[in-house]
Each structure stands twice: as structure tokens, then as C-alpha cells.
Design a protein around this motif. Structure first.
Motif, PDB file in Angstrom:
ATOM      1  N   GLN A 126       0.820  -1.204   0.000  1.00  0.00           N
ATOM      2  CA  GLN A 126       0.000   0.000   0.000  1.00  0.00           C
ATOM      3  C   GLN A 126       0.859   1.261   0.000  1.00  0.00           C
ATOM      4  O   GLN A 126       1.970   1.278   0.524  1.00  0.00           O
ATOM      5  CB  GLN A 126      -0.900   0.006   1.229  1.00  0.00           C
ATOM      6  CG  GLN A 126      -0.103   0.011   2.523  1.00  0.00           C
ATOM      7  CD  GLN A 126      -0.960  -0.038   3.759  1.00  0.00           C
ATOM      8  OE1 GLN A 126      -1.444   0.994   4.212  1.00  0.00           O
ATOM      9  NE2 GLN A 126      -1.144  -1.231   4.311  1.00  0.00           N
ATOM     10  N   ASP A 181       0.799   4.010  -7.865  1.00  0.00           N
ATOM     11  CA  ASP A 181       0.827   3.085  -9.006  1.00  0.00           C
ATOM     12  C   ASP A 181       1.372   1.718  -8.598  1.00  0.00           C
ATOM     13  O   ASP A 181       0.865   0.679  -9.049  1.00  0.00           O
ATOM     14  CB  ASP A 181       1.682   3.666 -10.137  1.00  0.00           C
ATOM     15  CG  ASP A 181       0.991   4.805 -10.866  1.00  0.00           C
ATOM     16  OD1 ASP A 181      -0.239   4.949 -10.724  1.00  0.00           O
ATOM     17  OD2 ASP A 181       1.690   5.559 -11.576  1.00  0.00           O
ATOM     18  N   TYR A 224      -1.279  -0.102  -6.698  1.00  0.00           N
ATOM     19  CA  TYR A 224      -2.331  -0.573  -7.607  1.00  0.00           C
ATOM     20  C   TYR A 224      -1.894  -1.808  -8.383  1.00  0.00           C
ATOM     21  O   TYR A 224      -2.692  -2.738  -8.571  1.00  0.00           O
ATOM     22  CB  TYR A 224      -2.737   0.533  -8.577  1.00  0.00           C
ATOM     23  CG  TYR A 224      -3.689   0.029  -9.645  1.00  0.00           C
ATOM     24  CD1 TYR A 224      -4.948  -0.442  -9.284  1.00  0.00           C
ATOM     25  CD2 TYR A 224      -3.316  -0.019 -10.985  1.00  0.00           C
ATOM     26  CE1 TYR A 224      -5.822  -0.937 -10.246  1.00  0.00           C
ATOM     27  CE2 TYR A 224      -4.179  -0.505 -11.945  1.00  0.00           C
ATOM     28  CZ  TYR A 224      -5.429  -0.973 -11.572  1.00  0.00           C
ATOM     29  OH  TYR A 224      -6.287  -1.473 -12.520  1.00  0.00           O
ATOM     30  N   VAL A 235      -2.515  -4.764  -6.254  1.00  0.00           N
ATOM     31  CA  VAL A 235      -3.938  -5.090  -6.151  1.00  0.00           C
ATOM     32  C   VAL A 235      -4.423  -5.755  -7.435  1.00  0.00           C
ATOM     33  O   VAL A 235      -5.164  -6.749  -7.399  1.00  0.00           O
ATOM     34  CB  VAL A 235      -4.763  -3.821  -5.852  1.00  0.00           C
ATOM     35  CG1 VAL A 235      -6.260  -4.094  -5.975  1.00  0.00           C
ATOM     36  CG2 VAL A 235      -4.445  -3.296  -4.451  1.00  0.00           C
ATOM     37  N   GLN A 274      -8.112   4.071   0.471  1.00  0.00           N
ATOM     38  CA  GLN A 274      -7.145   3.691  -0.559  1.00  0.00           C
ATOM     39  C   GLN A 274      -7.588   2.437  -1.308  1.00  0.00           C
ATOM     40  O   GLN A 274      -7.391   2.326  -2.526  1.00  0.00           O
ATOM     41  CB  GLN A 274      -5.751   3.459   0.044  1.00  0.00           C
ATOM     42  CG  GLN A 274      -4.729   3.041  -0.980  1.00  0.00           C
ATOM     43  CD  GLN A 274      -3.293   2.927  -0.489  1.00  0.00           C
ATOM     44  OE1 GLN A 274      -2.414   2.455  -1.210  1.00  0.00           O
ATOM     45  NE2 GLN A 274      -3.016   3.372   0.733  1.00  0.00           N
ATOM     46  N   HIS A 302      -8.043   2.084  -5.525  1.00  0.00           N
ATOM     47  CA  HIS A 302      -7.467   1.059  -6.405  1.00  0.00           C
ATOM     48  C   HIS A 302      -8.556   0.259  -7.116  1.00  0.00           C
ATOM     49  O   HIS A 302      -8.417  -0.075  -8.299  1.00  0.00           O
ATOM     50  CB  HIS A 302      -6.555   0.131  -5.601  1.00  0.00           C
ATOM     51  CG  HIS A 302      -5.381   0.830  -4.992  1.00  0.00           C
ATOM     52  ND1 HIS A 302      -4.624   1.740  -5.674  1.00  0.00           N
ATOM     53  CD2 HIS A 302      -4.822   0.737  -3.743  1.00  0.00           C
ATOM     54  CE1 HIS A 302      -3.650   2.201  -4.893  1.00  0.00           C
ATOM     55  NE2 HIS A 302      -3.763   1.604  -3.720  1.00  0.00           N
ATOM     56  N   ARG A 305      -9.903   1.989 -10.259  1.00  0.00           N
ATOM     57  CA  ARG A 305      -9.039   1.774 -11.433  1.00  0.00           C
ATOM     58  C   ARG A 305      -9.198   0.358 -11.960  1.00  0.00           C
ATOM     59  O   ARG A 305      -9.246   0.130 -13.173  1.00  0.00           O
ATOM     60  CB  ARG A 305      -7.577   2.038 -11.063  1.00  0.00           C
ATOM     61  CG  ARG A 305      -7.257   3.468 -10.744  1.00  0.00           C
ATOM     62  CD  ARG A 305      -5.794   3.661 -10.372  1.00  0.00           C
ATOM     63  NE  ARG A 305      -4.894   3.335 -11.477  1.00  0.00           N
ATOM     64  CZ  ARG A 305      -3.553   3.435 -11.397  1.00  0.00           C
ATOM     65  NH1 ARG A 305      -2.986   3.831 -10.265  1.00  0.00           N
ATOM     66  NH2 ARG A 305      -2.808   3.135 -12.441  1.00  0.00           N
TER      67      ARG A 305
END
Length: 297
Positions: free
Chosen positions: A68, A86, A89, A92, A116, A120, A123
Motif C-alpha cells: 500500500q 501506481d 495498484y 492489487v 485507498q 485502487h 481503477r
């Protein structure tokens, strides 16, 4: 490769992919180590237990460990902060792809996150909308502002307009009166959404978790249970009919007999940390209702 935790509930029908909020508050790096222990790990476990558990009545819940972005990445807008987000993400996304490979092709999927985690997932919904087509029960992107016109179209989804609608998005940010959400609006209004359009205050999505629909208000008698922790956050009691809610210009205003949930109310009467706990019983009922609708669609 990001690791994951399976909260086993084998008799259930759906699968929930849950992404926890920021729990790494240290200042020594931009991203948390994948094996972070101590306070960050305890905070992550607490959020998984108190938030993802709302969905274990209808599903197995998968909660990935991920690198994270540290808390400081949300206080700055420079290139390093962007790179930290980024990186988180990508973890994830990799965890989601691994999760999806373990699921039968006909199993319905619930996405849930907070703060947070919801960032993610927003996106991810844009990047994996084809993989989720026809399988998404609902996406609970709680505790992060979303634009109806600048974010949702990139996901190919709409805001949930009815409590029995499927394949839609729910999002709310909880404040008590007198509310001052300026810290959120100053950081968000005018930024570019997932489709490149500018985000505007009047276009911020607010779902009322007591009704399961966009905007509107509901009396506290409709609240199926607020999760009220003890002083050590070791146990919690579900107390119905304590808190009502109404959407007001993109934010969810809470009212009624608000219990002492702990010392983490943020400036501006922001109940961000408790976005799920305030409505835990109603979120659980919402997931059950939408899954039933998905099964009979």
C-alpha cells in the motif's frame, strides 16, 4: 507476488474481493513492505474483520496483502507520490487476477474496499470491466470520492439507483454535523477522472447505505445495525436503529443517537474510519438483497 488471506465461508455462493484502507502510517518509505508487521498489520486485520465481514453471509472474502501507499502519499501531489500509488495498484491488480483464476466462471463477484482500497478498485473496474461483465453483483467503493460523469463511465457502470439493482456502484463518505468536508473537496474537485473529464463537487456520488440507492435520506429506524466496538477494539456489538443518514451535496450526513465508536473521528466531524461500522447491518442486508437479485436476473 501479493499474498492473500482467505476468510473461509465455504457454503456461500459469491466471492468477495476486498481491499483494505491505508494502515501504514510510518514516514520511512513511500510504500509499505508486503510483510509489514506490528501496528500496520494489526490495523489491517482490524479493518478486514470489521469491514469484509459484512459480506461473509453471502460469500467467501479474499483480502490481499499489498504494498500500500503510505499515508504521506496522500498529502503530496508530486511524482514520487504518484509512483507509490501506481505500485500499490499493480499489487492489487495482480492479486485480483490471481483471485479470479481461482473462481468458477459462473460465480458472482462482489468488490468491496475502503479509502485507498476503493481508489485502487475504481481503477481496477476500468481495467478489468470485460472480465467482470455479467458477474459483478455490486462494487462497494466506500470512503473515496467518485464522480458520476468522470469516473463511472470508464468502468462501464452506473450508480446504484435501486436496492435490488446489480452490476452497479455504491459509494459514501460519512460526516456528522456540523460537517466540514473541505479537506476532501479541495483535494478532489478539479482533478481529472478516469475518463479524463474534470471532477465537480455537484457530481460526487453519494449512496445512502440505508436505502441502497443514490442520494435520499432514511430514518435511523431503518438502520439494521451499527457495529459498536469495545474500548480495546477486541469485540463489537451490533446495535440497530441508532443512526440515520441523508445525502447532502455528495456527502453522507449521519444523525440520531451516534454512539462512541472510538477516538478516530477526523477533523471536520469526518467519520471516515467508521464508514462501514456505522451501517454494518444494512451493508450486509444490501449484499444479500443484490445477490438474490443477481441470481434471478
Amino acid at each position: 507476488m501479493p499474498e492473500g488471506v482467505l476468510l473461509t465461508r465455504p457454503a456461500q455462493v459469491a466471492a468477495t474481493f476486498y481491499v483494505h484502507p491505508t494502515t501504514y502510517l510510518e514516514r520511512d518509505r513511500w510504500n509499505a513492505p508486503i510483510d509489514a508487521d506490528g501496528d500496520p498489520a494489526r490495523r489491517a486485520s482490524l479493518f478486514v474483520e470489521s469491514q469484509a465481514s459484512a459480506f461473509n453471509g453471502v460469500s467467501n472474502a479474499w483480502a490481499p496483502k499489498y504494498r500500500q501507499a503510505a499515508y504521506g502519499a496522500f498529502l503530496l501531489t508530486d511524482e514520487d507520490a504518484s509512483k507509490a500509488l501506481d505500485l500499490a495498484y499493480r499489487d492489487v491488480l495482480a492479486a485480483f487476477d490471481a483471485f479470479l483464476q481461482t473462481q468458477p466462471a459462473d460465480r458472482p463477484i462482489i468488490l468491496a474496499g475502503h479509502s485507498q482500497g476503493s481508489l485502487h478498485l475504481s481503477r481496477l473496474l476500468a481495467d478489468r470491466k470485460d472480465a467482470l461483465k455479467g458477474r459483478l453483483v455490486a462494487a462497494y467503493l466506500v470512503g473515496w470520492p467518485l464522480s458520476v460523469s468522470a469516473d463511472l463511465p470508464a468502468m462501464g457502470l452506473s450508480a446504484c439507483a435501486r436496492p435490488d439493482e446489480v452490476g452497479c456502484v455504491l459509494s459514501w463518505q460519512s460526516f456528522a454535523e456540523p460537517a466540514n468536508p473541505s479537506l476532501v473537496t479541495k483535494a478532489w474537485v478539479g482533478t481529472r477522472g478516469l475518463n479524463g473529464k474534470e471532477r465537480q463537487r455537484e457530481d460526487m456520488l453519494c449512496t445512502n447505505p440505508l436505502t441502497g440507492s443514490k442520494d435520499g435520506s432514511a430514518d435511523r429506524s431503518t438502520n439494521k445495525g451499527t457495529l459498536v466496538p469495545d474500548g480495546n477494539f477486541a469485540k463489537a456489538k451490533l446495535e440497530p436503529s441508532r443512526i440515520g443518514a441523508r445525502c447532502d451535496r455528495g456527502f453522507l450526513k449521519i444523525e440520531g443517537d451516534i454512539p462512541n465508536l472510538g477516538p478516530y473521528v477526523l477533523p471536520g466531524n469526518n467519520y471516515h474510519v467508521y464508514d462501514y461500522a456505522l451501517f454494518w447491518g444494512s451493508v450486509r442486508a444490501d449484499a444479500e438483497r443484490r445477490l438474490a437479485a443477481w441470481q434471478t436476473r
